[in-house]
Design an enzyme around this catalytic site. Structure first.
Site, mmCIF file in Angstrom:
data_model
loop_
_atom_site.group_PDB
_atom_site.id
_atom_site.type_symbol
_atom_site.label_atom_id
_atom_site.label_comp_id
_atom_site.label_asym_id
_atom_site.label_seq_id
_atom_site.Cartn_x
_atom_site.Cartn_y
_atom_site.Cartn_z
ATOM 1 N N CYS A 137 7.835 72.000 -0.331
ATOM 2 C CA CYS A 137 8.085 73.287 0.346
ATOM 3 C C CYS A 137 7.625 74.472 -0.499
ATOM 4 C CB CYS A 137 9.561 73.430 0.698
ATOM 5 S SG CYS A 137 10.622 73.871 -0.695
ATOM 6 N N ARG A 158 -3.140 45.184 0.944
ATOM 7 C CA ARG A 158 -2.714 46.173 1.928
ATOM 8 C C ARG A 158 -3.305 45.837 3.299
ATOM 9 N NH1 ARG A 158 0.987 47.972 0.357
ATOM 10 N NH2 ARG A 158 1.391 50.185 0.054
#
Ligand code: NAD
Ligand code: DAO
Ligand code: ZN
Length: 369
Positions: free
Chosen positions: A92, A364
């Site tokens: 943020c 993956r």
């Protein structure tokens, strides 16, 4: 709108690919079309029911890449058409944690994210009127998802979704632990425990920063070849070591590792990773997530005599700032992602990705939409 999602209705059950409903983004949120998502151990951990914070029903997935298709009226940093990576660790740039510059663990939306809802306390996902939980604030096992602006990294326009989605977790976690958390320096001797989707990225991070010895430790000898391709200089299979592993590694590294990384999630290995570190200065970084309730132990004298125990979440990376740079490194050929993506499949086959992971057959798997 109707979207296609793999829904986790209950712990321990396979995901169900079905149509769910998605509400539009609120003022500080964006709607993202997910183009690809990796399937990570953390998704499997939550789906298994072992994650005490796991909420059901939910839309899992936290390793995605996609395109912004709509922005809320207060959104400033993103626009329609931007390529993006959702962030389970937001940035943020205003909270105490962000401003401290000491951590990447932004707390701006922590409590609602942990409860599986958006910052206003409600979910954007539902199915036939029943609320579905968000997961890690990202829910990338859906072809559209909504995220707060602060949890989205804008990346370059030519980045391929089916590769850079892995930067949303595994790549950044491994490389970031080396450069942000440990700050490994050129010439350092490094020991990496666990040569899976995280450990291999630690290895390529260590090579990138110019480490000297990069020792990989794994009980699966099949991991050796790929790890060597990524920069591992020495392979150790604990099952082939006579006597204790720790003195063996201390001897191999001529006094102990300058840095070690635990990339398994096993508390016994975490102890070995600390204790194989160099007296006086060795730093051991825990990356692996151990099962709920597990505890670590060592003799305090290990710390008194200068070894340091640290942990790393999302590689210590500040997502909106650091993720675009890692994408650039991939596009410039400085890091290898392609060889780690061992399987690609459509959403309808997502349960196969979990099977491959459990059998240890994939590094993956990536789902493309
Ligand atoms: P993985 O299963 O792909 O790799 C684990 C490796 O460890 C495998 O190669 C396996 O053979 C090896 N191994 C297992 N037991 C071993 C032992 N006793 N000794 C030596 N090697 C052993 O897993 P991954 O995807 O690389 O994830 C590793 C860990 O990192 C998991 O716990 C995951 O939840 C965690 N993780 C943490 C973060 C974070 O931000 N801290 C992010 C993502 C994943
Ligand atoms: O600020 O307390 C907090 C949340 C930290 C979450 C970090 C999660 C990192 C480890 C989980 C593995 C992610 C795939
Ligand atoms: Zn913050």
């Amino acid at each position: 709108m109707d979207v296609k999602a793999a829904v986790a209705f209950a712990a321990g059950k396979p995901l169900e690919v079905t149509t769910v409903q998605l509400q539009p983004p609120q003022a500080e949120e964006v709607l993202i079309e997910i183009k690809a998502t990796g399937v990570c151990h953390t998704d499997a951990y939550t789906l298994s029911g072992k994650d005490p914070e796991g909420l059901f029903p939910a839309i899992l997935g936290h390793e995605g890449a996609g395109v912004v298709v709509e922005v809320g009226k207060e959104v400033k940093s993103l626009k329609k058409g931007d390529r993006v990576i959702p962030l389970y660790t937001p940035e943020c740039r205003q909270c105490e944690y962000c401003l401290s510059r000491k951590t990447n663990l932004c707390q701006a939306i922590r409590s609602t994210q942990g409860r599986g809802v958006m910052p206003d306390g409600t979910s954007r996902f539902s199915i036939d009127g029943q609320m579905l939980h968000h997961y890690m604030g990202t829910s990338t096992f859906a072809n559209y998802t909504v995220l707060p602006e602060i949890a989205v990294a804008k990346i370059r326009d030519d980045a391929p979704f089916d590769k850079v989605c892995y930067i949303g977790c595994g790549v950044t976690t491994g490389i970031g632990a080396v450069i942000h958390t440990a700050k490994v320096e050129p010439g350092a001797n490094v020991v990496v425990f666990g040569l899976g989707g995280i450990g291999l990225n630690v290895i390529q991070g260590a090579r990138m920063v110019g480490a000297n010895m990069i020792v990989g430790v794994d009980i699966n000898p099949n991991k050796r070849e790929l790890a060597e391709k990524f920069g591992m200089t020495h392979f150790v299979n604990p099952q082939e070591v006579e006597g204790d592993l720790v003195p063996y590694l201390v001897d191999l590294t001529k006094g102990g590792a300058d840095y070690s990384f635990e990339c398994i999630g096993n508390v016994n290995i975490m102890r070995q990773a600390l204790e194989c570190c160099h007296k006086g200065w060795g730093v051991s970084v825990i990356i692996g997530v151990a099962e709920a309730g597990a505890e670590i132990s060592t003799r305090p004298f290990q710390l008194v005599t200068g070894r340091v125990w640290k942990g790393s979440a999302f590689g210590g990376a500040r997502g909106r700032t650091d993720v675009p740079q890692i994408v650039d490194w991939y596009m410039e050929g400085k890091i290898n992602i392609d060889d780690l993506i061992t399987h690609t499949m459509p959403l309808e086959q997502i349960n196969n990705a979990f099977d491959l992971m459990h059998k240890g057959e994939s590094i993956r798997s990536v789902v493309t939409f």
